[in-house]
Design an enzyme around this catalytic site. Structure first.
Site, short mmCIF file in Angstrom:
data_model
loop_
_atom_site.label_atom_id
_atom_site.label_comp_id
_atom_site.label_asym_id
_atom_site.label_seq_id
_atom_site.Cartn_x
_atom_site.Cartn_y
_atom_site.Cartn_z
CB CYS A 19 -6.04 -14.53 -78.01
SG CYS A 19 -7.05 -14.74 -76.52
NE ARG A 39 -1.28 -11.48 -80.09
CZ ARG A 39 -1.45 -10.22 -80.58
NH1 ARG A 39 -0.48 -9.30 -80.88
NH2 ARG A 39 -2.59 -9.84 -80.83
CD1 TRP A 64 -4.93 -11.75 -70.70
CD2 TRP A 64 -6.94 -11.35 -71.57
NE1 TRP A 64 -5.49 -10.86 -70.15
CE2 TRP A 64 -6.61 -10.46 -70.39
CE3 TRP A 64 -8.18 -10.93 -72.29
CZ2 TRP A 64 -7.32 -9.30 -69.95
CZ3 TRP A 64 -8.88 -9.79 -71.71
CH2 TRP A 64 -8.78 -9.09 -70.62
CG ASN A 123 -6.86 -12.10 -80.76
OD1 ASN A 123 -7.00 -11.73 -79.74
ND2 ASN A 123 -5.69 -11.44 -81.55
CD GLU A 153 4.49 4.26 -67.83
OE1 GLU A 153 3.33 4.37 -67.89
OE2 GLU A 153 5.02 3.37 -68.20
CE LYS A 192 5.12 0.07 -67.14
NZ LYS A 192 4.76 0.65 -68.42
CD GLU A 236 2.02 -3.02 -66.64
OE1 GLU A 236 1.59 -3.57 -67.45
OE2 GLU A 236 2.68 -2.06 -67.08
CG HIS A 284 -6.58 19.56 -51.36
ND1 HIS A 284 -7.31 20.59 -50.71
CD2 HIS A 284 -5.59 19.98 -51.97
CE1 HIS A 284 -6.68 21.60 -50.99
NE2 HIS A 284 -5.65 21.28 -51.70
CE LYS A 303 4.11 -4.86 -75.42
NZ LYS A 303 4.69 -4.07 -74.48
O1 M6R Z 1 -0.14 -1.05 -77.60
P1 M6R Z 1 -0.64 0.15 -76.86
O2 M6R Z 1 0.44 1.02 -76.57
O3 M6R Z 1 -2.00 0.82 -77.49
O4 M6R Z 1 -1.10 -0.47 -75.25
C1 M6R Z 1 -1.58 0.32 -74.53
C2 M6R Z 1 -1.89 -0.23 -73.07
O5 M6R Z 1 -2.46 -1.52 -73.27
C3 M6R Z 1 -0.25 -0.47 -72.57
O6 M6R Z 1 0.59 0.72 -72.42
C4 M6R Z 1 -0.54 -1.24 -71.06
O7 M6R Z 1 -0.75 -0.05 -70.30
C5 M6R Z 1 1.04 -1.65 -70.64
N1 M6R Z 1 0.91 -3.13 -70.19
C6 M6R Z 1 1.62 -0.60 -69.67
O8 M6R Z 1 2.75 -1.34 -69.27
#
Ligand code: M6R
Length: 611
Positions: free
Chosen positions: A2, A27, A75, A99, A483, A487, A490, A506, A606
């Site tokens: 938000c 956001r 959001w 928010n 990671e 990526k 998402e 396994h 975000k």
């Molecule tokens: O702002 P932060 O680094 O604490 O955020 C953590 C996660 O929400 C953030 O890394 C999220 O996993 C991303 N969307 C990944 O790309």
């Protein structure tokens, strides 16, 4: 999670609110709305992206005259994305944007029902708006009403409120959610984040929890619930509006990936002393300080937690310091065993992630020293930790985190070198050498992998129609795979799993069939033969293997593959830097080829400011 904006000044409020919402849309983007102080207090809101709200606004008249208003991009937490659930909420007397999450919303709902209120949404936010309205009806005083209501609210919030009777005024208050206030000569603003204000000012106030901001054109005053005034100093950002704009790039994500070499170089040079050794620019963080710890616990969420996995690898290898990494949302609920000789490191790009903040508070309550590695200056995690190291990566706008990961890794690397020096596992000579190559080779190798963009795009084209995908690796490569997989998931909506290559047999190998795409990551020489066996095993079952391998390993071993991406030559310990960029670009191109909204993937936001 938000975005909130508010403006009161001598210009038409609507274009400013919409500009601010566009800057905050990262956001949350399932609905948007504004409340404007025009002939009467008017609320216009729509489900969907900001563009839907803009269309709706075209049908409205006399909005341009309004000089004061608030806006919101949502959001969804309580109630599906729908016009009725979009913010602002309110009555003919007031409008409110929020928010966060009001945890006791149903209790408040019961209270309000008894007072005769009926609800028009399924949101927790409406309860906050109506509660303020009820107290306002009792006292006729906005300040008293807001304090009386927030006294009853449980949960987290940043609130912006306008009252129909006060045409030029905005009230704002927060608890555990970001909110900034800025004042220029003729106007005042509230916002969830700095990018929304950069076109007007670089200076802002960041009121503490429970402090009410009262804004009028060109002025803001702050007070506590007992009415006593609070004097605040302004903070200043050191980047300008272009840093938070897309420039000529197709997406913020692509821009931010390409900013990594510079961000890495900046981070390393910022934290190096004249002697070429790490210097954390805080007299408290000296050798005596680091020498007192016997264990490190790294906490974070999502990408930040994945950077922690790289950190663990380096801290254990270089400094021989026992290190564990945990998802922040799990940490405090398992009653963790902590000792005063532990250092808890919190990783967070935004510094506002609710789970990370809660983990930080838990550790502090247990008397454990907390060190935050954060990108957003002045954010909650940064302010509450015992010490903070900022990552000078500049604003990260794309929901998918990229450059923040790399600079977190670089800082953890410097910490590992320093711990190594303190613990005698790294000599000063080696430490200087490691820092020098981190500052030079890491950015150079990232530049070299960025130069392979077309090749990576070609590989992405071979994966874009996959339904499921595996990332396999061992050691630090497994950490990279976690990671890479996140990526891809998402932003491309392709289901993927990161697997430690040795663990496949396994159970999970049963999922491999003809054509199953497998991305195999190989940068650790000591594990090369083991990885080759795993690759042979999956290929024998029909997998399509995209091999991402360091140049040196590729030269030395015969490795089977279907597509191959060569990582530029770099010291092995630095391989995660080009390695992760290859994975980020791969995910980016898959999503872009699929025509998806890379910067604003569905269901996400975000900054995750709710638990
Ligand atoms: O702002 P932060 O680094 O604490 O955020 C953590 C996660 O929400 C953030 O890394 C999220 O996993 C991303 N969307 C990944 O790309």
């Amino acid at each position: 999670m938000c975005g909130i904006i508010g403006y009161t000044g001598n210009r038409s409020a609507l274009p400013l609110l919409l500009g601010g919402l566009a800057a905050l849309e990262y956001r949350g983007y399932d609905s948007a709305g504004v409340a404007l102080q025009s002939d009467q207090l008017r609320i216009i809101k729509r489900r969907g992206r900001l563009a839907e709200l803009c269309k709706a606004l075209e049908c409205e008249e006399n909005l341009e005259a309004a000089r004061c208003g608030i806006g919101h991009t949502r959001w969804a937490t309580h109630g599906e994305p729908a016009d009725r659930n979009a913010h602002p909420h309110g009555t003919e007397r007031l409008a409110l944007v929020h928010n966060g999450i009001i945890e006791n919303y149903s209790e408040i709902g019961d209270f309000l029902k008894r007072k005769g209120y009926r609800f028009s949404s399924e949101t927790d936010t409406e309860m906050a708006a109506l509660l303020i309205d009820w107290f306002y009806l009792q006292s006729g005083d906005p300040k008293k009403a807001i304090f009386a209501a927030t006294d009853m609210l449980r949960g987290s919030y940043a609130l912006g409120v306008v009252f129909a009777a006060e045409k030029e005024r905005i009230y704002a208050i927060r608890r555990d959610n970001p909110l900034i206030v800025a004042v220029t000569e003729a106007a005042s603003f509230i916002a969830s984040d700095i990018p929304a204000l950069l076109a007007y000012t670089k200076e802002y106030y960041r009121p503490d929890d429970g402090i009410l901001a009262v804004l009028s054109p060109g002025n803001a005053v702050f007070c506590r619930s007992d009415g006593s005034p609070v004097s605040l100093s302004t903070e200043r950002v050191d980047f300008d509006v272009t840093a938070a704009q897309k420039g000529g790039w197709a997406h913020f994500m692509l821009k931010e990936i390409h900013e990594e070499p510079v961000a890495l170089g900046r981070t390393v040079s910022h934290y190096l002393g004249v002697d070429g050794l790490p210097d954390f620019k805080n007299p408290l963080l000296d050798r005596n300080f680091f020498a007192r710890f016997e264990r490190v616990q790294i906490l974070g969420c999502g990408t930040a937690m994945h950077a922690g996995l790289i950190g663990r690898h380096i801290l254990e290898n270089l400094a021989r310091l026992p290190t564990s990494v945990e998802i922040a949302s799990e940490f405090r609920y398992r009653d963790p065993l902590l000792s005063k000789k532990d250092l808890v490191i919190l990783l967070s790009q935004s510094g506002e992630t609710a789970d990370t903040l809660a983990a930080l508070r838990y550790a502090k309550k247990e008397g454990i020293y907390t060190l935050a590695i954060v990108n957003v200056v002045g954010s909650s995690v940064a302010r509450e930790a015992d010490a903070v190291l900022y990552t000078p990566a500049g604003p990260e706008i794309a929901v998918a985190s990229t450059k923040a990961y790399s600079v977190q890794c670089a800082l953890l690397y410097l910490l590992a070198v320093y711990f190594g020096l303190c613990r005698g596992t790294v000599t000063p000579f080696l430490a200087k050498e490691l820092c020098r190559s981190l500052g030079k080779q890491a950015p150079e190798s990232v530049r070299a992998i960025l130069a392979q963009n077309d090749r990576i795009c070609h590989c992405a084209a071979r994966l874009q129609s996959a339904e499921h995908l595996f990332y396999i690796g061992r050691g630090v490569d497994y950490a990279l795979c976690t990671e890479g997989s996140l990526k891809l998931k998402e932003i491309s909506y392709i289901h993927s799993e990161a697997y430690a290559a040795g663990e496949l047999k396994h159970g999970t190998i049963s999922l491999i069939e003809k054509g199953t795409p497998v991305v195999a990551m190989m940068t650790e020489k000591k594990l090369a033969e083991k990885m080759i066996s795993a690759i042979r095993e999956v290929r024998a079952r029909g997998a399509f293997v995209l091999l991402i391998v360091s140049a040196e390993i590729a030269e030395q071993y015969q490795i089977p593959y279907d597509e191959r991406l060569l990582l530029p030559p770099v010291q092995e310990v630095l391989a995660p830097f080009p390695g992760v960029v290859a994975l980020q670009l791969l995910a980016y191109h898959v999503a872009a080829l699929k025509g998806l909204d890379v910067d604003k993937p569905r269901n996400l936001a975000k900054s995750v400011t709710v638990e």
